[in-house]
Design an enzyme around this catalytic site. Structure first.
Site, PDB file in Angstrom:
ATOM      1  N   HIS A  94       1.069  -7.927  -9.988  1.00  0.00           N
ATOM      2  CA  HIS A  94       1.023  -8.123  -8.541  1.00  0.00           C
ATOM      3  C   HIS A  94      -0.098  -9.071  -8.107  1.00  0.00           C
ATOM      4  O   HIS A  94      -0.128  -9.510  -6.961  1.00  0.00           O
ATOM      5  CB  HIS A  94       0.920  -6.775  -7.801  1.00  0.00           C
ATOM      6  CG  HIS A  94      -0.401  -6.090  -7.902  1.00  0.00           C
ATOM      7  ND1 HIS A  94      -0.695  -5.131  -8.851  1.00  0.00           N
ATOM      8  CD2 HIS A  94      -1.513  -6.190  -7.139  1.00  0.00           C
ATOM      9  CE1 HIS A  94      -1.919  -4.678  -8.665  1.00  0.00           C
ATOM     10  NE2 HIS A  94      -2.442  -5.309  -7.628  1.00  0.00           N
TER      11      HIS A  94
ATOM     12  N   ASP B  35       3.378  -3.607 -14.526  1.00  0.00           N
ATOM     13  CA  ASP B  35       2.431  -4.293 -13.649  1.00  0.00           C
ATOM     14  C   ASP B  35       1.369  -5.050 -14.454  1.00  0.00           C
ATOM     15  O   ASP B  35       0.195  -5.037 -14.119  1.00  0.00           O
ATOM     16  CB  ASP B  35       1.764  -3.324 -12.671  1.00  0.00           C
ATOM     17  CG  ASP B  35       1.070  -4.060 -11.526  1.00  0.00           C
ATOM     18  OD1 ASP B  35       1.466  -5.208 -11.240  1.00  0.00           O
ATOM     19  OD2 ASP B  35       0.126  -3.500 -10.925  1.00  0.00           O
TER      20      ASP B  35
ATOM     21  N   SER C 241      -8.051  -5.301  -8.836  1.00  0.00           N
ATOM     22  CA  SER C 241      -6.797  -5.323  -9.586  1.00  0.00           C
ATOM     23  C   SER C 241      -6.848  -6.362 -10.693  1.00  0.00           C
ATOM     24  O   SER C 241      -7.190  -7.526 -10.467  1.00  0.00           O
ATOM     25  CB  SER C 241      -5.624  -5.646  -8.656  1.00  0.00           C
ATOM     26  OG  SER C 241      -5.354  -4.575  -7.796  1.00  0.00           O
TER      27      SER C 241
END
Length: 487
Positions: A127, A158, A230
Site C-alpha cells: 500500500h 501487503d 508503513s
C-alpha cells in the site's frame, strides 16, 4: 502511508493460503547486547545503531490523470426531455446517468522501506507503492536520493519488492521471526508523521494475529506505529529484522498501542517468489474452519454441548471439493492439531505455516476424528486447483482468482467446462462488474477450460477488449465486456 484495521475477521476463513517467500541472504548475525542490570530497562541503543542505516524513506507520486466517471442527475433528463427520456432521447442513458471526463489531482504520499541486500533490493508495503507513477528512495546515512522501480507486489500479504541502482548498501540482518517470543523487546524503525529516522520501543504483545482479509499470522507490538511507519522495520534487541511494519488497530487513526508487522518468515517467501516466478505462489489446503474454542463457544450459545477431545486446534466446518484436504480424506468435524510437527492452536498459526508453502508441497497433518488421532499427507494446490507454479502474466490485470469448475457443477449446470470466479480482488473484472461465483465459459468466443486458456485469451485480445460469456451460479446466462486499457 499507513493501513488501519477496525474489524478483525469473522471466525470462519477459507484457507486459500499460499504466500511466497523470498530468500534474502543473511549476513553474519550481530553479537548479542550485554544484559541490562537487574531492575534496569533493556539497552536498545545497539539495536537502533545497527538498524537505522538500513531503513529508507520512500516518496510515491501518482500523477494527474484524465478519467471517465459516471454521475447521476435525476432531473437532467426531465428538463431536457419533457418525457424524461422515456422514448430514449436522453443522452445519458437510464435514470439520468451521465459520463464525463475529470482531471484527477497529482498526489504524493510517504512511507518507509528496508534494505535487504547490498545491491539495492528494498522491501516495503504494497500500500506504500500501489498505483505509484514515481518512486523516490532517500537513504538514511547520506540522504542520497534514488529513483526506484517496482520488481513485484502482492496485495494479499501487503508486501512489495522495489529496487534502486546502487551498490554496497547497508543491508539489514534478517532474523527468523519464528524464534520471536512474546514479551521480547523490539524497536519500530521508520519515518512516521514526516519525522525521518525515528525509533520507538515496545514489546512483542502477541503472535499469529489474523488481521484483515489477507495479511495473516502477524506480529503484534505496542511499539508506536503511525503514518509513515508503513514498510519500516521491526527489529529485535540485536538490530535484526523480524518483521515489516504494516498497520495499526485503531478507531481514531492514531496509535493506541496496537501495531502489526508482517513476519520475516512470510516476507522471505514473498521476496523469493517475486524474484523467481514474478508472482507469489499460494498453496491451498482446501478447508473452511475456525478455532476450536470459537466453535465450542458458538455451540454452547445454541445450547449444544460439544466435546471434540481438545480445546486447541482448527475445527473443519467444510472441506472444499477437489481440494488438498478432500483428496487426503479429511472431513467436516475433524480437528487439525498439527502440521509438519508444528502444533496448531489457532487459525493464525495455521496460516503462518501455510504462508511458507507452495503448490505441490506435501505436508503431514495430524487431526482428531471422534477424539481419535489420525495422520494424513496433503499435496497442496494452487488457486486454480492444480499443483503447478503460477507465473505472472498479463491476466493479473483482471484482478480475479479462478478455478476450473468441479464435476458436481458440470452436472448441476449441465455444462462441460468453465472457470469459476473465486474472488474479485479489483482490476478490470471488478470495473466490468463481474461477480464472485460467475462461471466464465468463453472469452472472445474461445472456450475456457483452464487458467492457461484465460491467460492466452488476454494475450491474444484484439483491441484490448474481452467479451466474456458464461453463467451465474443459478444457471442464468450472462456476459460482460472487459476493457484491458483505460478509456
Amino acid at each position: 502511508m499507513k493501513k488501519i484495521v477496525k474489524n478483525i475477521m469473522p471466525a470462519i476463513y477459507l484457507v486459500v493460503i499460499a504466500f511466497s517467500a523470498a530468500s534474502c541472504n543473511k549476513t553474519q548475525a550481530a553479537p548479542a547486547t550485554a544484559a541490562a542490570a537487574p531492575g534496569q530497562p533493556v539497552d536498545l541503543t545497539y539495536a537502533a545503531e545497527k538498524s537505522l542505516p538500513s531503513v529508507v524513506y520512500i516518496k510515491s507520486v501518482i500523477n494527474s490523470k484524465v478519467q471517465t466517471v459516471e454521475y447521476n442527475d435525476p432531473f437532467e433528463d426531465f428538463f431536457s426531455d419533457p418525457f424524461g427520456g422515456f422514448f430514449g432521447r436522453g443522452q445519458g442513458g437510464n435514470n439520468g446517468s451521465r459520463k464525463r471526463q475529470v482531471q484527477t489531482p497529482k498526489r504524493a504520499a510517504a512511507g518507509s522501506g528496508v534494505i535487504i541486500s547490498a545491491d539495492g533490493y528494498i522491501v516495503t508495503n504494497n500500500h506504500v507503492v500501489d498505483g505509484a507513477d514515481e518512486l523516490t528512495v532517500t537513504l538514511n546515512e547520506n540522504s542520497k536520493e534514488y529513483s526506484a522501480r517496482i520488481i513485484g507486489a502482492d496485495k494479499t500479504t501487503d508486501l512489495a519488492l522495489i529496487k534502486i541502482d546502487a551498490k554496497n548498501l547497508p543491508a539489514i540482518v534478517i532474523a527468523n521471526s519464528d524464534d520471536v517470543k512474546i514479551g521480547e523487546w523490539v524497536l519500530a524503525v521508520g519515518n512516521p508523521l514526516g519525522l525521518n529516522n525515528t525509533v520507538t520501543a515496545g514489546i512483542v504483545s502477541a503472535k499469529a494475529r489474523q488481521m484483515g482479509e489477507g495479511v495473516a499470522s502477524m506480529i503484534q507490538t505496542d511499539a508506536a506505529i503511525n503514518q509513515g511507519n508503513s514498510g519500516g522495520a521491526l527489529v529485535n534487541t540485536r538490530g535484526e529484522l523480524i518483521g515489516i511494519n504494516a498497520m495499526i488497530y485503531s478507531q481514531t487513526g492514531s496509535n493506541i498501542g496496537y501495531g502489526f508487522a508482517i513476519p520475516t518468515a512470510i516476507m522471505n517467501k514473498v521476496v523469493e517468489d517475486i524474484k523467481k516466478y514474478g508472482a507469489v505462489q499460494r498453496a491451498m489446503i482446501g478447508i473452511k474452519g475456525t478455532d476450536v474454542s470459537n466453535y465450542v463457544d458458538a455451540e454452547k450459545e445454541k445450547g449444544n454441548e460439544v466435546d471434540l477431545g481438545t480445546m486447541e486446534g482448527i475445527y473443519i466446518a467444510e472441506v472444499v471439493e477437489d481440494g488438498a484436504a478432500a483428496a487426503a480424506g479429511l472431513q467436516k468435524g475433524d480437528v487439525i492439531t498439527m502440521i509438519d510437527n508444528q502444533k496448531v492452536k489457532k487459525f493464525g498459526e495455521l496460516q503462518g505455516i501455510m504462508a511458507q508453502k507452495r503448490p505441490g508441497d506435501k505436508v503431514t497433518v495430524k487431526y482428531l476424528r471422534n477424539k481419535k488421532e489420525k495422520t494424513a499427507t496433503l499435496t497442496l494446490k494452487n488457486e486454480q486447483g492444480t499443483t503447478k507454479v503460477v507465473k505472472n502474466a498479463d491476466v493479473d490485470i483482471l484482478g480475479i482468482d479462478v478455478r476450473p469448475i468441479t464435476d458436481s457443477q458440470k452436472k448441476q449446470l449441465e455444462i462441460n467446462y468453465g472457470l469459476e470466479v473465486l474472488k474479485v480482488n479489483g482490476g478490470k473484472m471488478k470495473d466490468a462488474g463481474v461477480p464472485k461465483g460467475f462461471i466464465i465459459q468463453t472469452v472472445n468466443d474461445q472456450p475456457m477450460r483452464s487458467f492457461d486458456d484465460l491467460q492466452q485469451a488476454v494475450k491474444d485480445a484484439k483491441d484490448q477488449m474481452l467479451v466474456i460469456k458464461g453463467l451465474y451460479p443459478t444457471g442464468k446466462r450472462g456476459g460482460f465486456v472487459v476493457y484491458l486499457q483505460n478509456e
